[in-house]
Write a protein that holds these residues in place. Sequence first.
Motif, mmCIF file in Angstrom:
data_model
loop_
_atom_site.group_PDB
_atom_site.id
_atom_site.type_symbol
_atom_site.label_atom_id
_atom_site.label_comp_id
_atom_site.label_asym_id
_atom_site.label_seq_id
_atom_site.Cartn_x
_atom_site.Cartn_y
_atom_site.Cartn_z
ATOM 1 N N UNK A 2 15.495 0.862 -3.272
ATOM 2 C CA UNK A 2 14.458 -0.162 -3.287
ATOM 3 C C UNK A 2 14.209 -0.715 -4.684
ATOM 4 N N UNK A 3 14.180 0.140 -5.685
ATOM 5 C CA UNK A 3 13.884 -0.335 -7.044
ATOM 6 C C UNK A 3 14.999 -1.227 -7.590
ATOM 7 N N UNK A 4 16.219 -1.031 -7.126
ATOM 8 C CA UNK A 4 17.343 -1.844 -7.597
ATOM 9 C C UNK A 4 17.404 -3.162 -6.844
ATOM 10 N N UNK A 5 17.456 -3.106 -5.515
ATOM 11 C CA UNK A 5 17.591 -4.319 -4.704
ATOM 12 C C UNK A 5 16.270 -5.079 -4.593
ATOM 13 N N UNK A 6 15.157 -4.399 -4.796
ATOM 14 C CA UNK A 6 13.863 -5.074 -4.721
ATOM 15 C C UNK A 6 13.624 -6.054 -5.850
ATOM 16 N N UNK A 7 14.411 -5.979 -6.915
ATOM 17 C CA UNK A 7 14.250 -6.920 -8.020
ATOM 18 C C UNK A 7 14.554 -8.358 -7.602
ATOM 19 N N UNK A 8 15.258 -8.549 -6.480
ATOM 20 C CA UNK A 8 15.568 -9.886 -6.006
ATOM 21 C C UNK A 8 14.480 -10.513 -5.156
ATOM 22 N N UNK A 9 13.420 -9.783 -4.841
ATOM 23 C CA UNK A 9 12.328 -10.325 -4.034
ATOM 24 C C UNK A 9 11.386 -11.161 -4.898
ATOM 25 N N UNK A 10 10.779 -12.170 -4.278
ATOM 26 C CA UNK A 10 9.814 -13.006 -5.004
ATOM 27 C C UNK A 10 8.637 -12.161 -5.489
ATOM 28 N N UNK A 11 8.197 -12.442 -6.716
ATOM 29 C CA UNK A 11 7.006 -11.829 -7.327
ATOM 30 C C UNK A 11 7.165 -10.339 -7.614
ATOM 31 N N UNK A 12 8.392 -9.842 -7.619
ATOM 32 C CA UNK A 12 8.567 -8.396 -7.803
ATOM 33 C C UNK A 12 8.332 -7.993 -9.252
ATOM 34 N N UNK A 58 6.973 -2.927 -6.852
ATOM 35 C CA UNK A 58 8.048 -2.262 -6.128
ATOM 36 C C UNK A 58 7.731 -0.785 -5.917
ATOM 37 N N UNK A 59 7.113 -0.160 -6.918
ATOM 38 C CA UNK A 59 6.674 1.221 -6.739
ATOM 39 C C UNK A 59 5.623 1.324 -5.652
ATOM 40 N N UNK A 60 4.728 0.319 -5.592
ATOM 41 C CA UNK A 60 3.722 0.291 -4.528
ATOM 42 C C UNK A 60 4.385 0.114 -3.171
ATOM 43 N N UNK A 61 5.402 -0.766 -3.105
ATOM 44 C CA UNK A 61 6.120 -0.950 -1.842
ATOM 45 C C UNK A 61 6.812 0.340 -1.413
ATOM 46 N N UNK A 62 7.347 1.072 -2.373
ATOM 47 C CA UNK A 62 8.012 2.330 -2.041
ATOM 48 C C UNK A 62 7.028 3.338 -1.463
ATOM 49 N N UNK A 111 22.657 -0.890 1.972
ATOM 50 C CA UNK A 111 22.134 -1.916 1.067
ATOM 51 C C UNK A 111 23.265 -2.682 0.399
ATOM 52 N N UNK A 112 24.362 -1.992 0.086
ATOM 53 C CA UNK A 112 25.502 -2.672 -0.509
ATOM 54 C C UNK A 112 26.127 -3.672 0.442
ATOM 55 N N UNK A 113 26.030 -3.403 1.747
ATOM 56 C CA UNK A 113 26.626 -4.298 2.744
ATOM 57 C C UNK A 113 25.694 -5.435 3.143
ATOM 58 N N UNK A 124 20.671 5.711 -13.213
ATOM 59 C CA UNK A 124 22.095 5.788 -12.885
ATOM 60 C C UNK A 124 22.816 4.471 -13.172
ATOM 61 N N UNK A 125 22.124 3.341 -12.937
ATOM 62 C CA UNK A 125 22.737 2.031 -13.177
ATOM 63 C C UNK A 125 22.777 1.702 -14.663
ATOM 64 N N UNK A 126 21.626 1.800 -15.323
ATOM 65 C CA UNK A 126 21.514 1.315 -16.703
ATOM 66 C C UNK A 126 22.048 2.303 -17.738
ATOM 67 N N UNK A 127 21.753 3.601 -17.539
ATOM 68 C CA UNK A 127 22.109 4.571 -18.570
ATOM 69 C C UNK A 127 23.513 5.117 -18.384
ATOM 70 N N UNK A 128 23.897 5.326 -17.119
ATOM 71 C CA UNK A 128 25.196 5.939 -16.865
ATOM 72 C C UNK A 128 26.235 4.961 -16.327
ATOM 73 N N UNK A 129 25.806 3.735 -16.023
ATOM 74 C CA UNK A 129 26.745 2.710 -15.591
ATOM 75 C C UNK A 129 27.314 2.914 -14.204
#
Length: 381
Positions: A30-40, A45-49, A154-156, A231-236
């Motif tokens: 959610x924290x990764x793909x939720x960045x594409x939602x309006x007003x996120x 996003x933490x509240x949505x989770x 989510x990837x699909x 995992x995305x930003x620090x470890x790629x």
Amino acid sequence: MNSIERRALGGLASLYVFRMLGLFMVLPVLMVYGEGYRDSTPMLLGLAMGAYGLSQALLQIPLGLLSDRWGRKPIIYAGLALFALGSVIAALTDSVYGLIVGRVLQGCGAIAAAVMALVADLTRDEKRGIAMAIIGASIGVAFMLAVILGPALAGAGGLPAIFWVTAVLALLGGLLVWRVVPTPQVPRRSAVYSSGFQTVLRSRFVWRLVSGAFFSHLLLTALFVALPLVLVDRLGWPAGEHWRLYGPLMLGTFVLMLPLMRAAEKSARVPLALNLACLALAGGSAALLPVSGGILVVLLAAFFTGFNLLEALLPAQLTRKAPADARGAATGLYATLQFFGTFVGGTLGGFLFGLGGASAVAALGFTVLLAWILLWWLLRE
């Protein structure tokens, strides 16, 4: 176990897998793909989770009490319908606020107390420990599957794919309860509303167990606020590939948890096992600190082993101690604290992540763990 117990456990464990799979699948993505939602924002996003945890927390006790009076199955059917409706709303929205609304409505299907009480109704006292262990293990299975399937789905198809699958699973769960799970013959007691709940509230042992549910789920949700982005930003590691980490990790820790649980039950060392599992959760917070990939995996393994062990042992101990006519109240209190922990972990974790990144969430985890240890010491028998 007799045939009724086997049917009940098979059906209700499967229901738990379906329902918790839908809830858990969003955690690692959610924290990764939720960045594409309006007003996120990280906080929203933490509240949505964690939003579903708030409505779950508010409704578990009332619905647990109603299940004591009106029967378990009607409450379960209504809760699954609300859960499916919330999933559809979350699947259709493109705004973070719509996502929050859908998650809140998902949480209104607060049936955990009724399901655990139904398990207790349909099993004999001498079989209840293993029954609750199986239910706890089913939650572990759901979590293991969710962290593998969530990133893949989510990837699909993004987050909507997860929510559509969740809605279908809720409807299948209702069909399963109707066709497979026996209906218990439990006398309905109006006095359970007051006396049963008061008995539960006076028990220090009960509060020790339900506080464990609160803190463990707070730590789990806060961990997943930061971990996917670490995992995305620090470890790629791309978000769609995270299942390659979670899959072996969850399978290994689940296999490790089972003999630990059996050893604790057979040797009457459940309190020691609970304490060690509590300490193991420190691994989740430590994994958010700047560490190498190998150390991160070891720390996460410690966390998930402890978490799965708590998920199996806490409800088993609770239903052994709760009065027979107040199991709905006891499991309602347990589920309330469990889901309130989810809400607090998601909301507070998102807020702190927005302020100070993963290190701030790690500091939250260590602070919560210390508070948990202190409370357990104060509530010792």
